[in-house]
Design a protein around this motif. Structure first.
Motif: not given
Ligand code: CAA
Length: 390
Positions: A53-62, A133-142
């Motif tokens: 969801x974080x990734x899709x939300x980041x790419x949504x404006x694109x 190309x679409x590069x998505x870097x998505x993470x949760x630091x825990x």
């Protein structure tokens, strides 16, 4: 032909903990966090938010800007994967209704994998100059509650469109890169929190920086003084500052406070309030640099140091393109960061302990405030996502 980053968009959780709240509960002097590690807030993902969801939300404006139509490669970098087999990128591809003609794969090498994605995407565009190309870097630091790493938690995702003749940043061809088999930070499959040898990890980060820089300098003949700005991997902002100071000291370049501020501070502003975004954190730094710099950065050379524990490090560079300011999502990012909700300590701990069920039952998750997509539940061992946009 120049190839590089054409657009950049990021997303983080709507929720955060101010580190003064954590300092109070842990009986730590707050300036250890604010000054000593250089962090103010940490982004905390709600139970219905994950790397997809974080990734899709980041790419949504694109997607909204019609920028994904020519994308034929989707590289999803993460170390917070949600499935051992299916790429998180395939879920994002579906949520963003991207064309079926697309190669999609997930990449892993701790926080380095975003850079692996970027370099692979550049190679793809070099071979297919009309494609993107679409590069998505998505993470949760825990990290574990009460552990030294706890204050360096965070979450976020960065989506970067890679193309020929990029409108933001042309990546230069030379790179210095190093792999060494070390155990500074790792997360076995049965754990939801990382193990980390904190002090050792900071030493390996710097050792690998020096080795990567030496290669880069030899290949290009450039000096540290040939750079206008630097973007470091940012596990916490003080790490980037210390690393740059050590690099300067080693190669006998002056790094007084004013110079350090000019070279680094703009790139650290977003991370100070999102926390570590692992694979995305250096690119959160790039967005922060491009979007908050008071000076026009057109034509300026930026040095990048990407580090992923375990470990791989890479030093490379890029040149900011004229007119880049017209292609940023600065207003959206400012709104996102300014309109988050602060959690109490108890709310943070409840969310931390929520845990995604693993027993194969049927689950519907409570609705929190997320971006345009949410992780709504699990049915028959399948994760279910919901789009909140028409
Ligand atoms: N006012 C100002 N400064 C204070 C202070 C106060 N009241 N109290 C303490 N400090 C300073 C300390 O002097 C110290 O400064 P120096 O580093 O200059 O000595 C700093 O605050 C931190 O204090 P400690 O060294 O005592 O902190 P710690 O040992 O409790 O935790 C850490 C530090 C080990 C890095 C921990 O945060 C951690 O384990 N983090 C996770 C691992 C990590 O991020 N590693 C980075 C490299 S690996 C990587 O980059 C990959 C990745 O993303 C994880």
């Amino acid at each position: 032909m120049n190839i590089g980053i054409d657009r950049i968009s990021f997303h983080t959780s709507h929720y955060y903990v101010d580190l003064k709240t954590l300092a109070e509960v842990r009986s730590v002097e707050v300036n250890k966090y604010y000054v000593g590690i250089g962090q103010e807030k940490m982004g905390i993902p709600s139970p219905d938010e994950d790397v997809v969801t974080l990734a899709a939300s980041a790419a949504y404006p694109l997607m909204q800007a019609g920028e994904l139509d020519e994308v034929e490669l989707l590289l999803f970098a993460t170390e917070s994967g949600i499935d051992q087999s299916k790429s998180a990128g395939v879920y994002v591809h579906g949520l963003l209704e991207m064309p079926a003609r697309c190669r999609t794969v997930e990449l892993k090498q701790a926080c380095y994998s975003g850079t692996a994605g970027l370099q692979l995407a550049i190679a793809f565009v070099a071979r297919n100059p009309g494609k993107k190309a679409l590069v998505i870097a998505s993470d949760i630091a825990r990290y574990e509650l009460g552990s030294p790493g706890e204050a360096t938690q965070g979450c976020g995702s960065v989506a970067m469109l890679v193309s020929a003749n990029p409108r933001l940043l042309a990546i230069e061809p030379e790179s210095g890169y190093v792999t060494e088999d070390v155990m500074d930070f790792w997360r076995p499959n049965y754990r939801s929190e990382a193990f980390v040898d904190g002090k050792y990890s900071t030493m390996v980060y710097i050792h690998t920086l020096v080795e990567s820089w030496k290669q880069y300098a030899e290949l290009t003949g450039r000096l540290l003084s040939d750079f206008d700005r630097f973007c470091y991997h940012i596990p916490f902002t003080k790490m980037a500052e210390k690393a740059h100071q050590k690099l300067c000291r080693k190669f006998k370049v002056e790094a007084d406070n004013a110079t350090m501020y000019t070279l680094l501070d703009e790139s650290l502003r977003y991370s100070r309030v999102t926390g570590n975004c692992y694979s995305g954190s250096m690119y959160v730094g790039l967005a922060s640099l491009l979007e908050t710099a008071a000076e026009d950065l057109s034509g300026k050379r930026v040095g990048f140091y990407s580090y992923g524990s375990g470990c791989v490090g890479e030093f490379f560079s890029g040149v900011v393109q004229p007119g880049y300011g017209d292609f940023l999502f600065a207003d959206q990012h400012r709104n996102l960061l300014e309109n988050r909700t602060e959690l109490t300590y108890q709310q943070y701990e409840d969310i931390f302990n929520y845990g995604v069920p693993t027993d194969g039952g049927e689950y519907v998750f409570p609705q929190y405030k997320t971006g345009p997509f949410r992780f709504s539940g699990i049915s028959q061992h399948k994760r279910e996502y919901e789009s909140l946009v028409d």
